[in-house]
Design an enzyme around this catalytic site. Structure first.
Site, PDB file in Angstrom:
ATOM      1  N   ARG A  87       0.838  -1.219   0.000  1.00 31.24           N
ATOM      2  CA  ARG A  87       0.000   0.000   0.000  1.00 31.24           C
ATOM      3  C   ARG A  87       0.866   1.258   0.000  1.00 31.24           C
ATOM      4  NH1 ARG A  87      -3.918  -1.115   4.901  1.00 31.24           N
ATOM      5  NH2 ARG A  87      -4.894   0.872   4.343  1.00 31.24           N
ATOM      6  N   HIS A  91      -6.370   6.910  12.750  1.00 30.93           N
ATOM      7  CA  HIS A  91      -5.912   5.522  12.608  1.00 30.93           C
ATOM      8  C   HIS A  91      -4.467   5.442  12.156  1.00 30.93           C
ATOM      9  CE1 HIS A  91     -10.358   4.138  12.144  1.00 30.93           C
ATOM     10  NE2 HIS A  91     -10.019   4.342  13.402  1.00 30.93           N
ATOM     11  N   CYS A 101      15.607   0.304  15.173  1.00 26.86           N
ATOM     12  CA  CYS A 101      15.065   1.605  15.580  1.00 26.86           C
ATOM     13  C   CYS A 101      16.183   2.640  15.611  1.00 26.86           C
ATOM     14  CB  CYS A 101      14.453   1.467  16.980  1.00 26.86           C
ATOM     15  SG  CYS A 101      13.979   3.056  17.706  1.00 26.86           S
ATOM     16  N   THR A 143     -17.369   7.061   4.230  1.00 28.16           N
ATOM     17  CA  THR A 143     -17.128   6.048   5.247  1.00 28.16           C
ATOM     18  C   THR A 143     -18.367   5.185   5.436  1.00 28.16           C
ATOM     19  OG1 THR A 143     -16.491   5.623   7.551  1.00 28.16           O
ATOM     20  CG2 THR A 143     -17.663   7.695   7.108  1.00 28.16           C
ATOM     21  N   SER A 144     -18.138   3.881   5.609  1.00 34.42           N
ATOM     22  CA  SER A 144     -19.246   2.924   5.656  1.00 34.42           C
ATOM     23  C   SER A 144     -19.897   2.875   7.027  1.00 34.42           C
ATOM     24  CB  SER A 144     -18.738   1.518   5.297  1.00 34.42           C
ATOM     25  OG  SER A 144     -17.789   1.093   6.266  1.00 34.42           O
ATOM     26  N   ASN A 152     -21.836  10.203   0.724  1.00 35.56           N
ATOM     27  CA  ASN A 152     -21.295   8.869   0.509  1.00 35.56           C
ATOM     28  C   ASN A 152     -21.821   8.284  -0.803  1.00 35.56           C
ATOM     29  OD1 ASN A 152     -19.467   7.084   1.996  1.00 35.56           O
ATOM     30  ND2 ASN A 152     -21.173   5.623   1.962  1.00 35.56           N
ATOM     31  N   LEU A 153     -21.144   7.193  -1.244  1.00 37.32           N
ATOM     32  CA  LEU A 153     -21.634   6.571  -2.490  1.00 37.32           C
ATOM     33  C   LEU A 153     -22.981   5.901  -2.256  1.00 37.32           C
ATOM     34  CD1 LEU A 153     -20.545   6.327  -5.353  1.00 37.32           C
ATOM     35  CD2 LEU A 153     -19.586   4.101  -4.766  1.00 37.32           C
ATOM     36  N   GLU A 154     -23.148   5.383  -1.026  1.00 37.57           N
ATOM     37  CA  GLU A 154     -24.387   4.673  -0.671  1.00 37.57           C
ATOM     38  C   GLU A 154     -24.639   4.885   0.814  1.00 37.57           C
ATOM     39  OE1 GLU A 154     -23.061   0.753  -1.664  1.00 37.57           O
ATOM     40  OE2 GLU A 154     -21.574   0.776  -0.064  1.00 37.57           O
ATOM     41  N   ALA A 156     -17.724  11.112  -4.163  1.00 37.02           N
ATOM     42  CA  ALA A 156     -17.236  12.252  -3.379  1.00 37.02           C
ATOM     43  C   ALA A 156     -16.667  13.337  -4.278  1.00 37.02           C
ATOM     44  CB  ALA A 156     -16.158  11.769  -2.400  1.00 37.02           C
TER      45      ALA A 156
HETATM   46  C1  BV8 Z   1     -11.076   0.609  19.481  1.00 36.69           C
HETATM   47  C2  BV8 Z   1      -5.885   1.440  10.044  1.00 36.69           C
HETATM   48  C3  BV8 Z   1     -11.192   0.942  21.843  1.00 36.69           C
HETATM   49  C4  BV8 Z   1      -5.345   0.201   9.479  1.00 36.69           C
HETATM   50  C5  BV8 Z   1      -8.146   0.864  10.673  1.00 36.69           C
HETATM   51  C6  BV8 Z   1     -18.106  -4.979  17.852  1.00 36.69           C
HETATM   52  C7  BV8 Z   1     -18.974  -3.915  17.719  1.00 36.69           C
HETATM   53  C8  BV8 Z   1     -18.504  -2.611  17.634  1.00 36.69           C
HETATM   54  C9  BV8 Z   1     -17.135  -2.356  17.684  1.00 36.69           C
HETATM   55  C10 BV8 Z   1     -16.282  -3.406  17.801  1.00 36.69           C
HETATM   56  C11 BV8 Z   1     -16.753  -4.721  17.890  1.00 36.69           C
HETATM   57  N1  BV8 Z   1     -15.671  -5.530  17.993  1.00 36.69           N
HETATM   58  C12 BV8 Z   1     -14.543  -4.776  17.980  1.00 36.69           C
HETATM   59  C13 BV8 Z   1     -14.913  -3.484  17.881  1.00 36.69           C
HETATM   60  C14 BV8 Z   1     -14.026  -2.322  17.850  1.00 36.69           C
HETATM   61  C15 BV8 Z   1     -13.388  -2.191  16.490  1.00 36.69           C
HETATM   62  C16 BV8 Z   1     -14.428  -2.143  15.400  1.00 36.69           C
HETATM   63  O1  BV8 Z   1     -15.107  -1.152  15.232  1.00 36.69           O
HETATM   64  N2  BV8 Z   1     -14.570  -3.276  14.674  1.00 36.69           N
HETATM   65  C17 BV8 Z   1     -15.536  -3.325  13.602  1.00 36.69           C
HETATM   66  C18 BV8 Z   1     -14.974  -4.186  12.454  1.00 36.69           C
HETATM   67  C19 BV8 Z   1     -16.818  -3.918  14.155  1.00 36.69           C
HETATM   68  N3  BV8 Z   1     -12.664  -0.944  16.513  1.00 36.69           N
HETATM   69  C20 BV8 Z   1     -11.401  -0.913  16.966  1.00 36.69           C
HETATM   70  O2  BV8 Z   1     -10.765  -1.884  17.281  1.00 36.69           O
HETATM   71  C21 BV8 Z   1     -10.800   0.470  17.098  1.00 36.69           C
HETATM   72  N4  BV8 Z   1     -10.268   0.620  18.416  1.00 36.69           N
HETATM   73  O3  BV8 Z   1     -12.265   0.419  19.427  1.00 36.69           O
HETATM   74  O4  BV8 Z   1     -10.375   0.818  20.670  1.00 36.69           O
HETATM   75  C22 BV8 Z   1     -11.465   2.374  22.067  1.00 36.69           C
HETATM   76  C23 BV8 Z   1     -12.713   2.921  21.681  1.00 36.69           C
HETATM   77  C24 BV8 Z   1     -12.939   4.267  21.913  1.00 36.69           C
HETATM   78  C25 BV8 Z   1     -11.959   5.069  22.502  1.00 36.69           C
HETATM   79  C26 BV8 Z   1     -10.730   4.506  22.853  1.00 36.69           C
HETATM   80  C27 BV8 Z   1     -10.488   3.156  22.640  1.00 36.69           C
HETATM   81  C28 BV8 Z   1      -9.649   0.654  16.134  1.00 36.69           C
HETATM   82  C29 BV8 Z   1     -10.169   0.612  14.720  1.00 36.69           C
HETATM   83  C30 BV8 Z   1      -9.049   1.051  13.785  1.00 36.69           C
HETATM   84  C31 BV8 Z   1      -8.658  -0.079  12.866  1.00 36.69           C
HETATM   85  N5  BV8 Z   1      -7.750   0.437  11.842  1.00 36.69           N
HETATM   86  N6  BV8 Z   1      -7.310   1.435   9.792  1.00 36.69           N
HETATM   87  C32 BV8 Z   1      -5.319   0.265   7.990  1.00 36.69           C
HETATM   88  O5  BV8 Z   1      -5.752   1.264   7.415  1.00 36.69           O
HETATM   89  O6  BV8 Z   1      -4.850  -0.725   7.424  1.00 36.69           O
HETATM   90  S1  BV8 Z   1      -9.764   0.712  10.276  1.00 36.69           S
HETATM   91  C33 BV8 Z   1      -9.879   0.857   8.595  1.00 36.69           C
HETATM   92  O7  BV8 Z   1     -11.079   0.267   8.230  1.00 36.69           O
HETATM   93  C34 BV8 Z   1      -9.986   2.277   8.166  1.00 36.69           C
HETATM   94  O8  BV8 Z   1      -9.145   3.136   8.871  1.00 36.69           O
HETATM   95  C35 BV8 Z   1     -11.434   2.572   8.329  1.00 36.69           C
HETATM   96  O9  BV8 Z   1     -11.686   3.079   9.603  1.00 36.69           O
HETATM   97  C36 BV8 Z   1     -12.046   1.210   8.241  1.00 36.69           C
HETATM   98  C37 BV8 Z   1     -12.785   1.095   6.950  1.00 36.69           C
HETATM   99  O10 BV8 Z   1     -13.816   2.012   7.052  1.00 36.69           O
HETATM  100  P1  BV8 Z   1     -14.104   3.051   5.888  1.00 36.69           P
HETATM  101  O11 BV8 Z   1     -13.055   4.093   5.884  1.00 36.69           O
HETATM  102  O12 BV8 Z   1     -15.495   3.465   6.120  1.00 36.69           O
HETATM  103  O13 BV8 Z   1     -13.943   2.250   4.544  1.00 36.69           O
HETATM  104  P2  BV8 Z   1     -14.951   1.184   3.928  1.00 36.69           P
HETATM  105  O14 BV8 Z   1     -14.246   0.527   2.809  1.00 36.69           O
HETATM  106  O15 BV8 Z   1     -15.546   0.358   5.032  1.00 36.69           O
HETATM  107  O16 BV8 Z   1     -16.141   2.097   3.365  1.00 36.69           O
HETATM  108  C38 BV8 Z   1     -15.860   2.973   2.290  1.00 36.69           C
HETATM  109  C39 BV8 Z   1     -17.142   3.760   2.058  1.00 36.69           C
HETATM  110  O17 BV8 Z   1     -16.903   4.689   1.010  1.00 36.69           O
HETATM  111  C40 BV8 Z   1     -18.299   2.886   1.636  1.00 36.69           C
HETATM  112  O18 BV8 Z   1     -19.457   3.277   2.338  1.00 36.69           O
HETATM  113  C41 BV8 Z   1     -18.454   3.193   0.142  1.00 36.69           C
HETATM  114  O19 BV8 Z   1     -19.797   3.150  -0.258  1.00 36.69           O
HETATM  115  C42 BV8 Z   1     -17.938   4.597   0.065  1.00 36.69           C
HETATM  116  N7  BV8 Z   1     -17.359   4.954  -1.216  1.00 36.69           N
HETATM  117  C43 BV8 Z   1     -16.682   4.165  -2.085  1.00 36.69           C
HETATM  118  N8  BV8 Z   1     -16.305   4.895  -3.159  1.00 36.69           N
HETATM  119  C44 BV8 Z   1     -16.748   6.165  -2.953  1.00 36.69           C
HETATM  120  C45 BV8 Z   1     -17.406   6.200  -1.716  1.00 36.69           C
HETATM  121  N9  BV8 Z   1     -17.976   7.314  -1.227  1.00 36.69           N
HETATM  122  C46 BV8 Z   1     -17.865   8.440  -1.982  1.00 36.69           C
HETATM  123  N10 BV8 Z   1     -17.246   8.480  -3.169  1.00 36.69           N
HETATM  124  C47 BV8 Z   1     -16.674   7.375  -3.688  1.00 36.69           C
HETATM  125  N11 BV8 Z   1     -16.058   7.437  -4.883  1.00 36.69           N
END
Ligand code: BV8
Length: 237
Positions: free
Chosen positions: A61, A113, A140, A181-182, A206-208, A224
């Site tokens: 990436r 993130h 390091c 964001t989804s 968003n797209l959807e 977007a």
């Molecule tokens: C935490 C870095 C505690 C790495 C990333 C059960 C229920 C709820 C929550 C949890 C659960 N089990 C675990 C959790 C917590 C977990 C979580 O939420 N899991 C999910 C899977 C359920 N979260 C965590 O672990 C977080 N930490 O909770 O710590 C805490 C809480 C509060 C305060 C302190 C401590 C840490 C999460 C971070 C993980 N790291 N990224 C890397 O990048 O490789 S997450 C990574 O995936 C991204 O950063 C991003 O956040 C996520 C993907 O999300 P999106 O950005 O929305 O992307 P996605 O592809 O999903 O969607 C794209 C959207 O764009 C779509 O809607 C699409 O339609 C749209 N789109 C596409 N094209 C276009 C468009 N829109 C407009 N124009 C276009 N052209």
């Protein structure tokens, strides 16, 4: 509503804002990338189990981001223009680890993130600009230990960065805009509820419809690169 009615704007972006720049969204990555779920690869457990694989995931990436073929798009530039011309408080929180917002000219950016172009030492916490291809033998620059260099990225199960600053900006905002964001990943997906709770006007571009679309007062769907410049121009009324 013209921007003059807004004192403070918080924008949250996700992978969708970079899609038109040629960077895969996670839904696409999940599909494209090996047979691993992102949550398995982007986690401390995944890194401990197979650091080579996780380094390859991020090295690929990082190589793409640095290739020159990936450039900011109209959405990134419109957000930089909004920040430059808005007289109130403006914060751009991104879930993305690319540097396209900065390359488009955005200044007040929080990468909750982490950042693909930075590396961190798991032993001493030292953060440096990432070498293009990270590996387990890298040492390091500060503590000189090897084996602890990792992408400066927040993995699943890890605490996102600068959460206090983010929540404090949301508490003060009267316009919250989520873009590309989804709404599947927390705590980012919960920001709209926090903004609505303080009476901010909430907008989803968003797209959807996202998983949290019902929490938004205003919603527009489409790419977007089209929606964001249009929405920004309505704020310039
Ligand atoms: C935490 C870095 C505690 C790495 C990333 C059960 C229920 C709820 C929550 C949890 C659960 N089990 C675990 C959790 C917590 C977990 C979580 O939420 N899991 C999910 C899977 C359920 N979260 C965590 O672990 C977080 N930490 O909770 O710590 C805490 C809480 C509060 C305060 C302190 C401590 C840490 C999460 C971070 C993980 N790291 N990224 C890397 O990048 O490789 S997450 C990574 O995936 C991204 O950063 C991003 O956040 C996520 C993907 O999300 P999106 O950005 O929305 O992307 P996605 O592809 O999903 O969607 C794209 C959207 O764009 C779509 O809607 C699409 O339609 C749209 N789109 C596409 N094209 C276009 C468009 N829109 C407009 N124009 C276009 N052209």
């Amino acid at each position: 509503m013209s921007r003059q009615h807004h004192k403070s704007i918080v924008v949250l972006t996700g992978a969708g804002v970079s899609a038109e720049s040629g960077i895969s969204t996670f839904r696409a990555l999940d599909g494209l990338w090996e047979s691993y779920r992102i949550e398995d690869v982007a986690s401390p457990r995944g890194f401990a189990a197979n650091p080579h694989l996780v380094h390859r995931f991020y090295n690929d990436r990082r190589k793409r981001l640095l290739s020159g073929t990936v450039q900011p798009n109209r959405a990134h530039r419109a957000l930089a223009d909004l920040e430059a011309s808005f007289r109130g408080a403006f914060l751009l929180v991104t879930q993305n680890i690319d540097d396209l917002h900065e390359r488009a000219g955005s200044k007040n950016v929080i990468h909750m993130h982490g950042e693909l172009l930075k590396q961190r030492c798991a032993y001493c916490g030292d953060i440096e600009a990432a070498t293009p291809q990270l590996g387990i033998t890298d040492a390091c620059a500060r503590c000189h230990r090897t084996g602890g260099i990792r992408p400066h990225v927040v993995w699943f199960g890890e605490t996102p960065l600068r959460m206090e600053d983010i929540y404090s900006a949301i508490e003060d905002c009267n316009l919250f805009i989520a873009i590309g964001t989804s709404g599947n990943v927390y705590p980012a997906a919960g920001f709209v509820a926090a903004a609505a709770a303080v009476g901010a006007h909430t907008v989803e571009l968003n797209l959807e419809p996202s998983a949290v679309e019902s929490a938004f007062a205003e919603k527009k769907y489409g790419p977007a690169g089209t929606l964001v410049p249009e929405f920004v121009s309505t704020l310039q009324g």
